[in-house]
Design a protein around this motif. Structure first.
Motif, PDB file in Angstrom:
ATOM      1  N   ALA A   1       2.760  -2.493   5.059  1.00 28.72           N
ATOM      2  CA  ALA A   1       1.327  -2.533   4.761  1.00 28.72           C
ATOM      3  C   ALA A   1       1.093  -2.755   3.268  1.00 28.72           C
ATOM      4  CB  ALA A   1       0.661  -1.236   5.220  1.00 28.72           C
ATOM      5  N   ILE A   2       1.843  -2.040   2.445  1.00 28.00           N
ATOM      6  CA  ILE A   2       1.703  -2.182   0.996  1.00 28.00           C
ATOM      7  C   ILE A   2       2.170  -3.562   0.555  1.00 28.00           C
ATOM      8  CG2 ILE A   2       2.649  -1.383  -1.215  1.00 28.00           C
ATOM      9  CD1 ILE A   2       2.486   1.479   0.008  1.00 28.00           C
ATOM     10  N   SER A   3       3.297  -4.006   1.069  1.00 26.37           N
ATOM     11  CA  SER A   3       3.819  -5.329   0.711  1.00 26.37           C
ATOM     12  C   SER A   3       2.837  -6.431   1.063  1.00 26.37           C
ATOM     13  CB  SER A   3       5.155  -5.583   1.407  1.00 26.37           C
ATOM     14  OG  SER A   3       6.131  -4.691   0.929  1.00 26.37           O
ATOM     15  N   GLN A   4       2.223  -6.329   2.217  1.00 25.23           N
ATOM     16  CA  GLN A   4       1.271  -7.347   2.662  1.00 25.23           C
ATOM     17  C   GLN A   4       0.073  -7.420   1.731  1.00 25.23           C
ATOM     18  OE1 GLN A   4      -0.025  -6.877   6.707  1.00 25.23           O
ATOM     19  NE2 GLN A   4      -1.421  -8.588   6.608  1.00 25.23           N
ATOM     20  N   GLU A   5      -0.492  -6.286   1.366  1.00 24.47           N
ATOM     21  CA  GLU A   5      -1.670  -6.270   0.490  1.00 24.47           C
ATOM     22  C   GLU A   5      -1.344  -6.792  -0.902  1.00 24.47           C
ATOM     23  OE1 GLU A   5      -4.835  -5.790   1.213  1.00 24.47           O
ATOM     24  OE2 GLU A   5      -4.407  -5.287   3.296  1.00 24.47           O
ATOM     25  N   ILE A   6      -0.231  -6.344  -1.469  1.00 26.74           N
ATOM     26  CA  ILE A   6       0.128  -6.788  -2.826  1.00 26.74           C
ATOM     27  C   ILE A   6       0.512  -8.259  -2.826  1.00 26.74           C
ATOM     28  CG2 ILE A   6       1.754  -6.486  -4.732  1.00 26.74           C
ATOM     29  CD1 ILE A   6       1.756  -3.482  -4.105  1.00 26.74           C
ATOM     30  N   SER A   7       1.164  -8.734  -1.774  1.00 20.76           N
ATOM     31  CA  SER A   7       1.560 -10.140  -1.688  1.00 20.76           C
ATOM     32  C   SER A   7       0.371 -11.085  -1.710  1.00 20.76           C
ATOM     33  CB  SER A   7       2.374 -10.388  -0.419  1.00 20.76           C
ATOM     34  OG  SER A   7       3.619  -9.739  -0.516  1.00 20.76           O
ATOM     35  N   ALA A   8      -0.803 -10.591  -1.323  1.00 19.47           N
ATOM     36  CA  ALA A   8      -2.007 -11.421  -1.292  1.00 19.47           C
ATOM     37  C   ALA A   8      -2.588 -11.660  -2.688  1.00 19.47           C
ATOM     38  CB  ALA A   8      -3.057 -10.777  -0.386  1.00 19.47           C
ATOM     39  N   ILE A   9      -2.104 -10.940  -3.690  1.00 22.53           N
ATOM     40  CA  ILE A   9      -2.603 -11.111  -5.049  1.00 22.53           C
ATOM     41  C   ILE A   9      -2.041 -12.412  -5.622  1.00 22.53           C
ATOM     42  CG2 ILE A   9      -2.585 -10.169  -7.396  1.00 22.53           C
ATOM     43  CD1 ILE A   9      -2.324  -7.370  -6.108  1.00 22.53           C
ATOM     44  N   GLU A  10      -2.921 -13.201  -6.215  1.00 22.58           N
ATOM     45  CA  GLU A  10      -2.506 -14.481  -6.779  1.00 22.58           C
ATOM     46  C   GLU A  10      -1.424 -14.280  -7.840  1.00 22.58           C
ATOM     47  OE1 GLU A  10      -4.413 -18.274  -9.158  1.00 22.58           O
ATOM     48  OE2 GLU A  10      -5.738 -16.928  -8.067  1.00 22.58           O
ATOM     49  N   GLY A  11      -0.375 -15.075  -7.742  1.00 24.85           N
ATOM     50  CA  GLY A  11       0.714 -15.032  -8.708  1.00 24.85           C
ATOM     51  C   GLY A  11       1.903 -14.199  -8.274  1.00 24.85           C
ATOM     52  N   VAL A  12       1.731 -13.366  -7.228  1.00 26.55           N
ATOM     53  CA  VAL A  12       2.832 -12.522  -6.755  1.00 26.55           C
ATOM     54  C   VAL A  12       3.793 -13.375  -5.942  1.00 26.55           C
ATOM     55  CG1 VAL A  12       3.450 -10.585  -5.252  1.00 26.55           C
ATOM     56  CG2 VAL A  12       1.478 -10.398  -6.775  1.00 26.55           C
ATOM     57  N   SER A  13       5.088 -13.312  -6.311  1.00 27.61           N
ATOM     58  CA  SER A  13       6.078 -14.098  -5.572  1.00 27.61           C
ATOM     59  C   SER A  13       6.906 -13.245  -4.624  1.00 27.61           C
ATOM     60  CB  SER A  13       6.983 -14.867  -6.528  1.00 27.61           C
ATOM     61  OG  SER A  13       7.619 -13.996  -7.435  1.00 27.61           O
TER      62      SER A  13
ATOM     63  N   ASP B   1      -4.662   0.778  -2.586  1.00 31.46           N
ATOM     64  CA  ASP B   1      -5.754   1.555  -1.994  1.00 31.46           C
ATOM     65  C   ASP B   1      -6.198   0.937  -0.669  1.00 31.46           C
ATOM     66  OD1 ASP B   1      -7.794   3.714  -2.243  1.00 31.46           O
ATOM     67  OD2 ASP B   1      -9.174   2.005  -2.306  1.00 31.46           O
ATOM     68  N   GLU B   2      -6.297  -0.379  -0.635  1.00 31.06           N
ATOM     69  CA  GLU B   2      -6.691  -1.095   0.593  1.00 31.06           C
ATOM     70  C   GLU B   2      -5.692  -0.835   1.718  1.00 31.06           C
ATOM     71  OE1 GLU B   2      -8.971  -3.389   3.119  1.00 31.06           O
ATOM     72  OE2 GLU B   2      -9.515  -2.716   1.116  1.00 31.06           O
ATOM     73  N   ALA B   3      -4.425  -0.692   1.360  1.00 32.99           N
ATOM     74  CA  ALA B   3      -3.384  -0.417   2.360  1.00 32.99           C
ATOM     75  C   ALA B   3      -3.417   1.043   2.816  1.00 32.99           C
ATOM     76  CB  ALA B   3      -2.010  -0.753   1.790  1.00 32.99           C
ATOM     77  N   GLY B   4      -4.156   1.897   2.084  1.00 32.03           N
ATOM     78  CA  GLY B   4      -4.286   3.291   2.483  1.00 32.03           C
ATOM     79  C   GLY B   4      -3.383   4.256   1.732  1.00 32.03           C
ATOM     80  N   TYR B   5      -2.903   3.846   0.569  1.00 37.84           N
ATOM     81  CA  TYR B   5      -1.985   4.675  -0.215  1.00 37.84           C
ATOM     82  C   TYR B   5      -2.532   4.822  -1.627  1.00 37.84           C
ATOM     83  CZ  TYR B   5       0.658   3.522   3.861  1.00 37.84           C
ATOM     84  OH  TYR B   5       1.042   3.363   5.171  1.00 37.84           O
ATOM     85  N   GLU B   6      -1.822   5.572  -2.467  1.00 35.88           N
ATOM     86  CA  GLU B   6      -2.300   5.809  -3.812  1.00 35.88           C
ATOM     87  C   GLU B   6      -1.277   5.350  -4.842  1.00 35.88           C
ATOM     88  OE1 GLU B   6      -3.733   9.449  -6.715  1.00 35.88           O
ATOM     89  OE2 GLU B   6      -3.558   9.805  -4.570  1.00 35.88           O
TER      90      GLU B   6
END
Length: 100
Positions: free
Chosen positions: A48-60, A89-94
């Motif tokens: 869940a965390i990987s999916q949300e962060i991967s959506a950020i532009e520039g993340v490889s 936060d969107e993934a539900g973690y801190e």
């Protein structure tokens, strides 16, 4: 190395997500940042965390490890920590901050 079966998760049996399991940042022209995240307990959390962060532009690439609470992010340039915080936060973690 863990011998637990990996069922219903995007993660490998060693707890890594979407990566080769090698240290990130060995590629030329990339920035590697390690964050500390609270609340991860399993492969689903890592995914869940990987999916949300991967959506950020520039993340490889993103590697989240529930056992340590660390999330390694490789990007083309330095990322805004607030963008990472919002994704976690969107993934539900801190996001506790950058890991030392």
């Amino acid at each position: 190395m863990s011998t637990e079966a990996n069922t219903g998760s995007c993660c490998t049996t060693d707890g890594s997500c979407g990566g080769s399991g090698t240290a990130a940042g060995t590629e030329s022209g990339t920035v590697t940042t390690v964050y500390q995240v609270t609340g991860m307990t399993c492969g689903h959390c890592e995914g869940a965390i990987s999916q949300e962060i991967s959506a950020i532009e520039g993340v490889s690439s993103v590697q989240a490890v529930a056992a340590t609470g660390k999330v390694t992010v490789v990007s083309a340039s330095a990322l805004d920590d607030e963008a990472i915080r919002a994704a976690v936060d969107e993934a539900g973690y801190e996001l506790a901050g950058r890991a030392s």
